[in-house]
Design an enzyme around this catalytic site. Structure first.
Site, mmCIF file in Angstrom:
data_model
loop_
_atom_site.group_PDB
_atom_site.id
_atom_site.type_symbol
_atom_site.label_atom_id
_atom_site.label_comp_id
_atom_site.label_asym_id
_atom_site.label_seq_id
_atom_site.Cartn_x
_atom_site.Cartn_y
_atom_site.Cartn_z
ATOM 1 N N HIS A 45 0.525 0.662 -13.313
ATOM 2 C CA HIS A 45 1.378 -0.486 -13.657
ATOM 3 C C HIS A 45 2.823 -0.010 -13.817
ATOM 4 O O HIS A 45 3.056 1.012 -14.478
ATOM 5 C CB HIS A 45 0.889 -1.141 -14.956
ATOM 6 C CG HIS A 45 1.651 -2.373 -15.314
ATOM 7 N ND1 HIS A 45 1.730 -3.466 -14.474
ATOM 8 C CD2 HIS A 45 2.405 -2.684 -16.396
ATOM 9 C CE1 HIS A 45 2.485 -4.402 -15.035
ATOM 10 N NE2 HIS A 45 2.905 -3.953 -16.198
ATOM 11 N N GLY A 82 0.791 -1.235 0.000
ATOM 12 C CA GLY A 82 0.000 0.000 0.000
ATOM 13 C C GLY A 82 0.819 1.279 0.000
ATOM 14 O O GLY A 82 0.326 2.320 0.431
ATOM 15 N N ILE A 120 -7.496 -9.987 -11.512
ATOM 16 C CA ILE A 120 -8.114 -9.504 -12.745
ATOM 17 C C ILE A 120 -9.592 -9.255 -12.445
ATOM 18 O O ILE A 120 -10.265 -10.098 -11.844
ATOM 19 C CB ILE A 120 -7.959 -10.540 -13.868
ATOM 20 C CG1 ILE A 120 -6.482 -10.707 -14.223
ATOM 21 C CG2 ILE A 120 -8.765 -10.125 -15.105
ATOM 22 C CD1 ILE A 120 -6.199 -11.884 -15.141
ATOM 23 N N LEU A 121 -10.095 -8.094 -12.855
ATOM 24 C CA LEU A 121 -11.504 -7.760 -12.626
ATOM 25 C C LEU A 121 -12.314 -8.104 -13.871
ATOM 26 O O LEU A 121 -11.905 -7.785 -14.997
ATOM 27 C CB LEU A 121 -11.642 -6.274 -12.308
ATOM 28 C CG LEU A 121 -10.999 -5.844 -10.984
ATOM 29 C CD1 LEU A 121 -10.979 -4.324 -10.883
ATOM 30 C CD2 LEU A 121 -11.742 -6.447 -9.795
ATOM 31 N N GLU A 140 6.088 6.040 -9.488
ATOM 32 C CA GLU A 140 4.689 5.613 -9.349
ATOM 33 C C GLU A 140 3.933 6.538 -8.398
ATOM 34 O O GLU A 140 2.806 6.967 -8.692
ATOM 35 C CB GLU A 140 4.614 4.197 -8.782
ATOM 36 C CG GLU A 140 4.956 3.106 -9.756
ATOM 37 C CD GLU A 140 4.568 1.742 -9.212
ATOM 38 O OE1 GLU A 140 3.830 1.032 -9.890
ATOM 39 O OE2 GLU A 140 5.022 1.396 -8.097
ATOM 40 N N ASN A 187 1.569 3.023 -2.564
ATOM 41 C CA ASN A 187 0.885 3.961 -3.464
ATOM 42 C C ASN A 187 -0.369 4.530 -2.816
ATOM 43 O O ASN A 187 -0.674 5.712 -2.980
ATOM 44 C CB ASN A 187 0.569 3.272 -4.793
ATOM 45 C CG ASN A 187 1.811 3.117 -5.639
ATOM 46 O OD1 ASN A 187 2.300 4.082 -6.220
ATOM 47 N ND2 ASN A 187 2.368 1.906 -5.676
ATOM 48 N N ASN A 207 -5.873 2.022 -13.309
ATOM 49 C CA ASN A 207 -4.877 1.079 -12.794
ATOM 50 C C ASN A 207 -3.483 1.664 -12.959
ATOM 51 O O ASN A 207 -3.195 2.344 -13.944
ATOM 52 C CB ASN A 207 -4.963 -0.241 -13.589
ATOM 53 C CG ASN A 207 -3.951 -1.268 -13.114
ATOM 54 O OD1 ASN A 207 -3.828 -1.529 -11.909
ATOM 55 N ND2 ASN A 207 -3.209 -1.856 -14.040
HETATM 56 C C1 GRF Z 1 3.257 -1.342 -7.507
HETATM 57 O O1 GRF Z 1 4.507 -1.443 -8.143
HETATM 58 C C2 GRF Z 1 2.126 -1.423 -8.494
HETATM 59 O O2 GRF Z 1 2.373 -0.743 -9.675
HETATM 60 C C3 GRF Z 1 2.106 -2.904 -8.723
HETATM 61 O O3 GRF Z 1 2.241 -3.463 -7.438
HETATM 62 C C4 GRF Z 1 3.006 -2.556 -6.642
HETATM 63 C C5 GRF Z 1 2.203 -2.239 -5.413
HETATM 64 O O4 GRF Z 1 2.954 -1.495 -4.481
HETATM 65 N N1 GRF Z 1 0.913 -3.322 -9.449
HETATM 66 P P1 GRF Z 1 2.244 -0.911 -3.178
HETATM 67 O O5 GRF Z 1 1.385 -2.012 -2.582
HETATM 68 O O6 GRF Z 1 1.432 0.291 -3.588
HETATM 69 O O7 GRF Z 1 3.387 -0.539 -2.261
#
Ligand code: GRF
Length: 199
Positions: free
Chosen positions: A109, A12, A92-93, A179, A14, A107
């Site tokens: 990525h 988490g 996958i949704l 990110e 992000n 999303n």
């Molecule tokens: C991120 O690199 C995201 O892009 C990928 O999984 C990771 C999740 O990181 N799909 P966090 O849980 O937000 O630390």
């Protein structure tokens, strides 16, 4: 204020970037709930610490993907989000979920459009660089219109070069930093231009 629901399966970090931006007043948004498919996700602890409702929607034994997605959609719909943010969401949704929030699911990525879909995108980019097949990678945020994996109309991208003295850890840390910034910037741009509701 734009109401966000963040779906996250793991650490988490992000989500944390979004929570911090909201708290600083850097995003005209509020995180209305955090939803995870994993009971022990760090994202749920981060939501708790921020005073945001943390909802675990676990998969029942023998339950199919569409049935799970129906329950997930109901849990998300209860919070009436303007935007659903997949930030480290590892399932996958199906259209059973996506059909409930048309044009409102985005999303994150850790790769550029059309490259390295699926898990371990950062490690695979690093392995390809060691094999002399690439000199960098990147990050993207895209809409999720259907069941395609890490695919859909691109909203924002940023490149991340692989430097001569990089290690996987250093490269990974730079990807994550990009990110955190790109996701917050993208959500801000969508808050200022909210999606047009379907007729
Ligand atoms: C991120 O690199 C995201 O892009 C990928 O999984 C990771 C999740 O990181 N799909 P966090 O849980 O937000 O630390």
């Amino acid at each position: 204020m734009t109401r966000l629901v963040v779906l996250a399966s793991g650490n988490g970090s992000n989500l944390q970037a979004i929570l911090d931006a909201c708290q600083r007043g850097d995003l005209p948004a509020t995180v209305a709930a955090v939803v995870s498919d994993q009971a022990r996700a760090g994202a749920l602890d981060r939501a708790d610490r921020a005073g945001v409702p943390a909802v675990h929607v676990g998969r029942h034994d023998g339950e199919g993907r569409p049935e799970y997605d129906e329950r997930l959609a109901t849990a998300v719909d209860d919070v009436a989000p303007d935007l659903v943010v997949l930030a480290g969401w590892m399932r996958i949704l199906t259209t059973r979920f996506l059909g409930r929030f048309p044009g409102r699911v985005i999303n994150l990525h850790p790769a550029l459009p059309g490259e390295l879909p699926g898990v371990r995108a950062i490690e695979r980019a690093w392995e390809q660089a060691l094999a002399g097949e690439r000199t960098g990678s990147g990050v993207m945020v895209h809409f999720v219109p259907d069941e395609g994996v890490d695919d859909g109309p691109v909203i924002a991208t940023d490149e991340v070069p692989i430097l001569p003295d990089d290690t996987l850890e250093r490269f990974e840390a730079r990807v994550h930093a990009v990110e955190h910034r790109l996701l917050v910037d993208t959500i801000r741009s969508l808050c200022l231009q909210p999606p047009v509701p379907n007729p």
